[in-house]
Design a protein around this motif. Structure first.
Motif, short mmCIF file in Angstrom:
data_model
loop_
_atom_site.label_atom_id
_atom_site.label_comp_id
_atom_site.label_asym_id
_atom_site.label_seq_id
_atom_site.Cartn_x
_atom_site.Cartn_y
_atom_site.Cartn_z
N TYR A 2 25.34 94.41 112.98
CA TYR A 2 24.15 95.00 112.36
C TYR A 2 24.51 96.31 111.68
O TYR A 2 25.34 97.08 112.19
N CYS A 3 23.84 96.54 110.57
CA CYS A 3 24.06 97.79 109.85
C CYS A 3 22.68 98.43 109.65
O CYS A 3 21.79 97.82 109.04
N ILE A 4 22.49 99.61 110.20
CA ILE A 4 21.18 100.26 110.14
C ILE A 4 21.29 101.51 109.27
O ILE A 4 22.06 102.41 109.58
N MET A 5 20.53 101.50 108.19
CA MET A 5 20.59 102.62 107.25
C MET A 5 19.49 103.63 107.62
O MET A 5 18.30 103.37 107.40
N ALA A 6 19.91 104.77 108.16
CA ALA A 6 18.97 105.84 108.50
C ALA A 6 19.27 107.01 107.56
O ALA A 6 19.50 108.13 107.99
N THR A 7 19.28 106.70 106.27
CA THR A 7 19.81 107.63 105.28
C THR A 7 18.77 108.61 104.75
O THR A 7 19.10 109.47 103.93
N GLY A 8 17.50 108.45 105.18
CA GLY A 8 16.48 109.44 104.80
C GLY A 8 15.82 109.13 103.48
O GLY A 8 16.40 108.51 102.59
N CYS A 9 14.56 109.60 103.38
CA CYS A 9 13.77 109.37 102.16
C CYS A 9 14.01 110.48 101.14
O CYS A 9 13.82 110.27 99.94
N LEU A 10 14.35 111.65 101.63
CA LEU A 10 14.47 112.82 100.74
C LEU A 10 15.79 113.50 101.07
O LEU A 10 15.83 114.62 101.57
N SER A 11 16.88 112.78 100.82
CA SER A 11 18.19 113.33 101.18
C SER A 11 19.16 113.34 100.00
O SER A 11 20.16 114.05 100.04
N ALA A 12 18.88 112.53 98.97
CA ALA A 12 19.77 112.50 97.80
C ALA A 12 19.28 113.57 96.82
O ALA A 12 18.26 113.41 96.15
N ILE A 63 15.70 102.25 107.97
CA ILE A 63 14.71 103.05 108.70
C ILE A 63 13.94 103.88 107.69
O ILE A 63 14.53 104.57 106.86
N THR A 64 12.62 103.78 107.74
CA THR A 64 11.70 104.39 106.76
C THR A 64 12.12 104.04 105.34
O THR A 64 12.12 104.86 104.44
N GLY A 65 12.44 102.77 105.14
CA GLY A 65 12.83 102.30 103.81
C GLY A 65 11.64 102.21 102.86
O GLY A 65 10.48 102.31 103.28
N PRO A 66 11.94 102.03 101.55
CA PRO A 66 10.86 101.89 100.58
C PRO A 66 9.96 100.71 100.93
O PRO A 66 10.46 99.64 101.28
N GLY A 67 8.65 100.92 100.85
CA GLY A 67 7.72 99.86 101.26
C GLY A 67 7.22 100.06 102.67
O GLY A 67 6.42 99.28 103.18
N SER A 68 7.68 101.13 103.35
CA SER A 68 7.12 101.49 104.65
C SER A 68 6.41 102.83 104.50
O SER A 68 6.63 103.54 103.53
N PRO A 69 5.55 103.22 105.47
CA PRO A 69 4.75 104.43 105.29
C PRO A 69 5.59 105.71 105.14
O PRO A 69 5.27 106.58 104.35
N SER A 70 6.64 105.83 105.89
CA SER A 70 7.61 106.91 105.77
C SER A 70 6.98 108.24 105.40
O SER A 70 6.29 108.85 106.19
N VAL A 71 7.18 108.66 104.16
CA VAL A 71 6.75 110.00 103.71
C VAL A 71 5.23 110.17 103.68
O VAL A 71 4.74 111.28 103.52
N LEU A 72 4.50 109.07 103.82
CA LEU A 72 3.03 109.18 103.91
C LEU A 72 2.58 109.00 105.35
O LEU A 72 1.49 108.50 105.62
#
Ligand code: N01
Length: 500
Positions: A104-114, A392-401
């Motif tokens: 498994y590969c889990i991307m926890a790369t953040g919504c506002l990190s780039a 994790i908190t990928g596009p299409g999930s509530p994440s930043v909202l």
């Protein structure tokens, strides 16, 4: 398990965003993990809204408390993740030359990190100090007596500007779009309040989880369309006085009824005019978008700062920055000499961090290719053609909202349960189906388009990055989202294909 982290320390957002004034505008007691009741009890917050150093200290405490560091490789940036169909494993390569494989590969790369640093002409010519707020030097910066320019007036700049004005000789604020902000009215933590919360933490957390945004804006069920002007004003005033982002929760239809939204916008504009002494400066600071369609901010003395003699607001909406020069920058033919430039210019949000990694799924399909016209995911958790990859908190999930910590915990729990389910049944592969993904992307958009959200040029729609497809990426409605995720899990992961 192996965790890779690019930074020299843990903490993500709270590690990198060390700019002066950085703090969270969600109450500290709510911006915290709930997975451990002991942790909840033993940690004491010192302010209503925690500062960046305190949140970073908390993150480090959690890492030590639960002995997490042994799995984390710091100063290691993942460059590629490639799926091999024959073995059913991902191969991850890093900039240190590591090569590991994993099921498994889990991307926890953040919504506002780039980070986004616009490609201003002459950017390489500038000889002064320059910093992006999302990569602020750990040792801090001495700006005493210096002429400092800050580009941007988003949430970050709104927090940084009052402090930079105090620390520098003269501060020039280069503003393209004025933003809504409300006084945070931050206070030291009241020990009795903290004790009351700890005595019944689940009850305290409830509104942060059940509200539309997973945030406690003290939402009002009342419909603003049926309220009189005086009633609306009284509601806005009470919320303004209480501090925080409560004005956006003033009426249940504030995000869907443009007229109610305009009443809130007008109220805030009135507050700005009352605060800023110079009417011409006040005029430039008045936002002309609906409230909330760009992320509003909770500030400390933001608008008051424009009354200082050592602060100059430069409007770059009609006359953009022409170029950076050796000694500063030029706007509208006028050169500003600057010892330091602060780029508070935001991030390639939601997708940037993922797309900067070379991610390849089945049949060599690249994530860059798949998302060329905008991100496609199922639940912001899985991507068709990319088996066993979770975001994790990928596009299409509530994440930043949503309140990010509960949003992250909900994803982590869902993924952990899914992996347990799979291993318990001898299943080895999970992949979102194309039908589920297509339906989910349409659903995310359909909900967003019922609101004022897509109506302005925000990073929510990718408008801050030239050439980025204009798609509203976060999912609106945390409680509805959690319910859907739970239903998918309970149905044996409907919408995903599971294989031995
Ligand atoms: O980034 P932003 P941010 N020329 O993209 C301007 C979270 N956060 O780092 O609006 C000139 O919002 C840009 O102008 P415009 C929060 O979710 C939370 O401030 O595109 N200007 C804008 O003013 C937030 O939304 C907290 O016209 C340019 C600014 O730079 C998110 O992080 C605190 C430009 C960028 O604003 C990102 O906030 C801080 C150009 N070429 C941040 N390009 C909390 O309290 C960009 N700009 C929780």
């Amino acid at each position: 398990m192996q965790v890779y982290e690019a930074g020299t320390g843990i903490g993500g957002t709270w590690f990198w965003n060390r700019y002066p004034g950085a703090r969270c505008d969600v109450e500290s007691l709510a911006y915290s993990y709930e997975f451990s009741k002991d942790l909840e009890q033993e940690w004491n917050w010192t302010e209503r809204y925690a500062s960046q150093p305190e949140i970073l200290k908390y993150a480090n405490h959690v890492a030590d408390r639960f002995d997490l560091r042994r799995d984390i490789a710091l100063e290691t940036r993942v460059e590629s993740a490639v799926y091999d169909e024959a073995s059913g494993r991902w191969t991850v390569r890093t900039d240190r030359g590591d090569e590991v494989t994993a099921q498994y590969c889990i991307m926890a790369t953040g919504c506002l990190s780039a980070r986004n640093t616009p490609d201003f002409p002459g950017i390489d010519r500038y000889r002064g100090q320059h910093f992006h707020t999302g990569d602020w030097p750990e040792e801090g910066v001495d700006l005493a007596g210096k002429r400092v320019g800050i580009i941007g007036t988003g949430s970050t700049a709104i927090q940084a500007i009052p402090i930079l004005a105090e620390e520098s000789g003269h501060l020039f604020v280069f503003q393209r779009t004025p933003n809504f902000s409300m006084p945070a009215r931050n206070t030291p933590m009241d020990p009795e309040y903290q004790a009351r919360v700890k005595a019944n933490y689940p009850a305290f957390r409830k509104p942060f989880i059940s509200g539309m945004f997973g945030l406690d804006f003290n939402p009002n069920d009342r419909i603003g369309a049926t309220a009189t002007d005086a009633e609306r004003r009284a509601e806005f005033e009470a919320r303004w006085a209480a501090g925080g982002l409560g004005v956006v929760g003033a009426f249940a239809d504030l995000f869907v009824n443009p007229e109610v939204n305009e009443a809130a916008a007008d109220f805030i504009r009135g507050q700005i005019c009352e605060t800023v002494a110079d009417p011409e400066v006040a005029e430039l600071l008045l936002p002309d978008t609906p409230v909330g369609c760009k992320r509003p901010c909770a500030d400390t003395d933001y608008f008051e700062t424009y009354n200082r003699e050592n602060v100059t607001l430069v409007d770059i909406r009609k006359s953009p920055i022409e170029e950076l020069t050796e000694g500063g920058l030029r706007v509208n033919g006028c050169e500003y000499d600057l010892d330091a430039i602060v780029f508070a210019t935001g991030f390639d949000a939601m997708t940037g961090a993922l797309l900067r990694i070379d991610i390849r799924g089945r049949e060599g399909r690249t994530l860059q290719g798949k998302w060329a016209e905008g991100p496609k995911t199922f639940l912001g958790l899985g991507v068709e053609s990319f088996p066993n990859l979770f975001t994790i908190t990928g596009p299409g999930s509530p994440s930043v909202l949503a309140n990010m910590i509960p949003a992250i915990e909900q994803h982590v729990n869902w993924i952990a349960d899914c992996i347990t389910y799979m291993s318990g049944r001898g299943l080895a592969r999970i992949e979102a189906t194309e039908e589920a993904e297509t339906a989910w992307v349409a659903h995310v958009n359909e909900i967003a388009h019922r609101t004022i959200y897509p109506t302005c040029n925000s990073w929510y729609v990718g408008a801050n990055i030239p050439g980025k497809p204009r798609i509203f990426t976060p999912y609106l409605g945390f409680p509805r989202y959690v319910k859907r995720c739970d239903e998918v899990a309970a149905s044996g992961y409907e919408g995903f294909r599971l294989e031995p």
